[in-house]
Design a protein around this motif. Structure first.
Motif, PDB file in Angstrom:
ATOM      1  N   THR A 164      31.448   2.273 -24.073  1.00  0.00           N
ATOM      2  CA  THR A 164      32.751   2.925 -24.163  1.00  0.00           C
ATOM      3  C   THR A 164      32.796   4.185 -23.315  1.00  0.00           C
ATOM      4  O   THR A 164      33.780   4.453 -22.611  1.00  0.00           O
ATOM      5  N   VAL A 165      31.716   4.966 -23.353  1.00  0.00           N
ATOM      6  CA  VAL A 165      31.636   6.192 -22.557  1.00  0.00           C
ATOM      7  C   VAL A 165      31.802   5.881 -21.080  1.00  0.00           C
ATOM      8  O   VAL A 165      32.583   6.522 -20.366  1.00  0.00           O
ATOM      9  N   ILE A 166      31.082   4.865 -20.603  1.00  0.00           N
ATOM     10  CA  ILE A 166      31.138   4.516 -19.181  1.00  0.00           C
ATOM     11  C   ILE A 166      32.528   4.015 -18.802  1.00  0.00           C
ATOM     12  O   ILE A 166      33.073   4.370 -17.748  1.00  0.00           O
ATOM     13  N   GLN A 167      33.135   3.192 -19.665  1.00  0.00           N
ATOM     14  CA  GLN A 167      34.479   2.684 -19.371  1.00  0.00           C
ATOM     15  C   GLN A 167      35.501   3.820 -19.299  1.00  0.00           C
ATOM     16  O   GLN A 167      36.373   3.830 -18.437  1.00  0.00           O
ATOM     17  N   LEU A 168      35.388   4.783 -20.200  1.00  0.00           N
ATOM     18  CA  LEU A 168      36.302   5.926 -20.169  1.00  0.00           C
ATOM     19  C   LEU A 168      36.101   6.726 -18.888  1.00  0.00           C
ATOM     20  O   LEU A 168      37.067   7.175 -18.266  1.00  0.00           O
ATOM     21  N   TYR A 169      34.862   6.911 -18.492  1.00  0.00           N
ATOM     22  CA  TYR A 169      34.579   7.671 -17.274  1.00  0.00           C
ATOM     23  C   TYR A 169      35.163   6.973 -16.058  1.00  0.00           C
ATOM     24  O   TYR A 169      35.724   7.599 -15.156  1.00  0.00           O
ATOM     25  N   LYS A 170      35.059   5.648 -16.028  1.00  0.00           N
ATOM     26  CA  LYS A 170      35.604   4.881 -14.911  1.00  0.00           C
ATOM     27  C   LYS A 170      37.119   5.015 -14.811  1.00  0.00           C
ATOM     28  O   LYS A 170      37.697   4.856 -13.732  1.00  0.00           O
ATOM     29  N   LYS A 171      37.767   5.302 -15.937  1.00  0.00           N
ATOM     30  CA  LYS A 171      39.215   5.474 -15.942  1.00  0.00           C
ATOM     31  C   LYS A 171      39.631   6.868 -15.494  1.00  0.00           C
ATOM     32  O   LYS A 171      40.818   7.159 -15.398  1.00  0.00           O
ATOM     33  N   GLY A 172      38.653   7.738 -15.205  1.00  0.00           N
ATOM     34  CA  GLY A 172      38.990   9.064 -14.695  1.00  0.00           C
ATOM     35  C   GLY A 172      39.010  10.149 -15.744  1.00  0.00           C
ATOM     36  O   GLY A 172      39.382  11.283 -15.450  1.00  0.00           O
TER      37      GLY A 172
ATOM     38  N   THR B 128      26.741   8.510 -17.427  1.00  0.00           N
ATOM     39  CA  THR B 128      27.505   7.996 -16.282  1.00  0.00           C
ATOM     40  C   THR B 128      26.642   7.856 -15.036  1.00  0.00           C
ATOM     41  O   THR B 128      27.043   7.180 -14.084  1.00  0.00           O
ATOM     42  N   LYS B 129      25.470   8.464 -15.034  1.00  0.00           N
ATOM     43  CA  LYS B 129      24.560   8.310 -13.892  1.00  0.00           C
ATOM     44  C   LYS B 129      24.070   6.875 -13.766  1.00  0.00           C
ATOM     45  O   LYS B 129      23.519   6.488 -12.735  1.00  0.00           O
ATOM     46  N   LEU B 130      24.278   6.090 -14.829  1.00  0.00           N
ATOM     47  CA  LEU B 130      23.921   4.676 -14.761  1.00  0.00           C
ATOM     48  C   LEU B 130      24.724   3.951 -13.678  1.00  0.00           C
ATOM     49  O   LEU B 130      24.345   2.869 -13.235  1.00  0.00           O
TER      50      LEU B 130
ATOM     51  N   ALA C 240      29.119  12.848  -8.699  1.00  0.00           N
ATOM     52  CA  ALA C 240      30.174  12.557  -9.672  1.00  0.00           C
ATOM     53  C   ALA C 240      31.383  11.937  -8.977  1.00  0.00           C
ATOM     54  O   ALA C 240      32.001  10.989  -9.479  1.00  0.00           O
ATOM     55  N   PHE C 241      31.735  12.469  -7.805  1.00  0.00           N
ATOM     56  CA  PHE C 241      32.843  11.893  -7.033  1.00  0.00           C
ATOM     57  C   PHE C 241      32.542  10.447  -6.653  1.00  0.00           C
ATOM     58  O   PHE C 241      33.395   9.569  -6.761  1.00  0.00           O
ATOM     59  N   ASN C 242      31.301  10.189  -6.188  1.00  0.00           N
ATOM     60  CA  ASN C 242      30.936   8.852  -5.744  1.00  0.00           C
ATOM     61  C   ASN C 242      31.046   7.826  -6.858  1.00  0.00           C
ATOM     62  O   ASN C 242      31.476   6.691  -6.631  1.00  0.00           O
ATOM     63  N   ARG C 243      30.659   8.203  -8.074  1.00  0.00           N
ATOM     64  CA  ARG C 243      30.745   7.266  -9.190  1.00  0.00           C
ATOM     65  C   ARG C 243      32.194   6.863  -9.439  1.00  0.00           C
ATOM     66  O   ARG C 243      32.498   5.700  -9.691  1.00  0.00           O
TER      67      ARG C 243
END
Length: 396
Positions: free
Chosen positions: A103-111, A138-140, A355-358
């Protein structure tokens, strides 16, 4: 007993760690299944002589780590030389068996920002994650970023669009930096983000660097590049691909013209300008340009000077009519840049380039997944004609 139960019984007798036993068995099973998945995709077994004439072959592995209840699994994902194999066993971006971390990663992907994610997780699940912990999760995505920038690309693209947009990056202090992007449409009409990169400012040499990287990854032929009027960009792309053509973006040209025209004349000048680039062929376009010159040269000489700087106003008219509307503007990449802005504006600034690249890589991969199977308007009708154009530039 089968092999699994026999080995399990032996481990219990020896007093081995049962969790480690299950971890190893799960890791081995997944790696074997991935190998089998590639074999089915290639349609020949390893070391089978048939493979030498198949046009594709095995090309090593890239490594992923997945967290599970039994501990981390070291997964070797096989690759094929043409970059066409997409494994289906492990979901994209799935780096952990823990739903909360997913869930954390999905939220991060949404900005969503790391601080906002930490607050949301605490409210939703009662778990307190610090922004630093969220950032570490998110470094994953870093592995996906590396794979995106190094993946093979196709040999031929009908058109490559070049443009940049600015995002805020912190390097000691916060400043706007230019995200350079290249989007291509291949001869089948499939559209994709080929690459992107961050530089302090937009320049022709930055685009040259991106194109050189694409050449090293398999790009050989391009029919036309489309870009705005960045000084020297036309020369840079044609030096890398001497047989290609270049088209100036009419959307940028129209904006620049309107900035030099009084409000009372904008409508009429705009109509005359559209009349030029909507001509049915080069001859008609030149005749309409001559009319425009005679009509507006005395009143707006700076507009005429602006237009005369371009020797590539009508390159798009050399292509089949069905695809001309896709080649005279940079609108495709400008629409992509709007997506980037939409996802990045909630962050206000990125704490660093990683962070920008992710975030940028996630946006690019979602874009490519959305359009990878769609044929861009008009391209299905003219594949034979486009192939002839490629054959011409391929001949000595």
């Amino acid at each position: 007993m089968n092999h699994f139960t026999t080995t399990l019984a032996e481990s219990i007798v020896k007093g081995d760690d049962i969790r480690e036993f299950f971890r190893q068995e799960l890791e081995n099973a997944l790696n074997q299944l991935l190998k089998h998945e590639l074999t089915v995709f290639l349609d020949y077994e390893p070391y089978d002589p048939v493979g030498y004439n198949s046009g594709n072959s095995r090309n090593g592995y890239y490594h992923r780590k997945i967290k599970t209840t039994y501990g981390p699994l070291n997964i070797n994902v096989p690759r094929d030389r043409m970059g066409e194999f997409v494994q289906q066993l492990i979901p994209s971006y799935k780096q952990t068996g823990n739903d909360l971390e997913t869930t954390v990663i999905q939220l991060y992907k949404k900005g969503i920002t790391t601080r906002e994610i930490a607050d949301l997780i605490e409210k939703m699940y009662g778990n307190h994650y610090s922004p630093a912990t969220i950032s570490n999760m998110t470094k994953l995505l870093d592995e996906d970023v590396k794979a995106f920038h190094n993946r093979p690309v196709k040999e031929r693209y009908v058109v490559i669009y070049c443009d940049a947009t600015y995002v805020s990056i912190r390097r000691d202090s916060v400043q706007k930096e230019a995200m350079h992007t290249l989007i291509g449409i291949d001869e089948q009409g499939h559209k994709e983000v080929l690459d992107y990169s961050l530089f302090p400012s937009e320049s022709k040499e930055n685009y040259r660097s991106l194109l050189q990287s694409l050449k090293s990854r398999g790009l050989k032929e391009v029919l036309v590049f489309v870009s705005d009027g960045l000084t020297g960009l036309q020369d840079a792309v044609l030096e890398e691909f001497p047989k290609a053509k270049h088209q100036a973006c009419w959307t940028h040209i129209a904006r620049n013209v309107m900035n030099r025209v009084r409000a009372s004349d904008k409508l009429e000048v705009g109509d005359d300008l559209r009349h030029i680039h909507q001509a049915e062929d080069t001859k008609a376009a030149l005749e309409r340009y001559e009319y425009f010159y005679k009509k507006w040269n005395f009143k707006y000489p700076k507009v005429i000077t602006l237009l005369n700087r371009h020797n590539n106003l009508f390159t798009f008219l050399e292509f089949p009519k069905a695809v001309q509307r896709s080649l005279y503007t940079n609108n495709i990449i400008e629409n992509f840049n709007k997506r980037v802005k939409k996802h990045t504006k909630v962050k206000e600034q990125f704490p660093n380039e990683n962070a920008f690249n992710r975030c940028a890589c996630t946006i690019s991969m979602i874009y490519n997944e959305r359009f990878c199977s769609r044929i861009h308007k008009g391209f299905a009708k003219v594949q034979a004609e486009l192939n002839e154009m490629f054959e011409k530039i391929a001949s000595p």
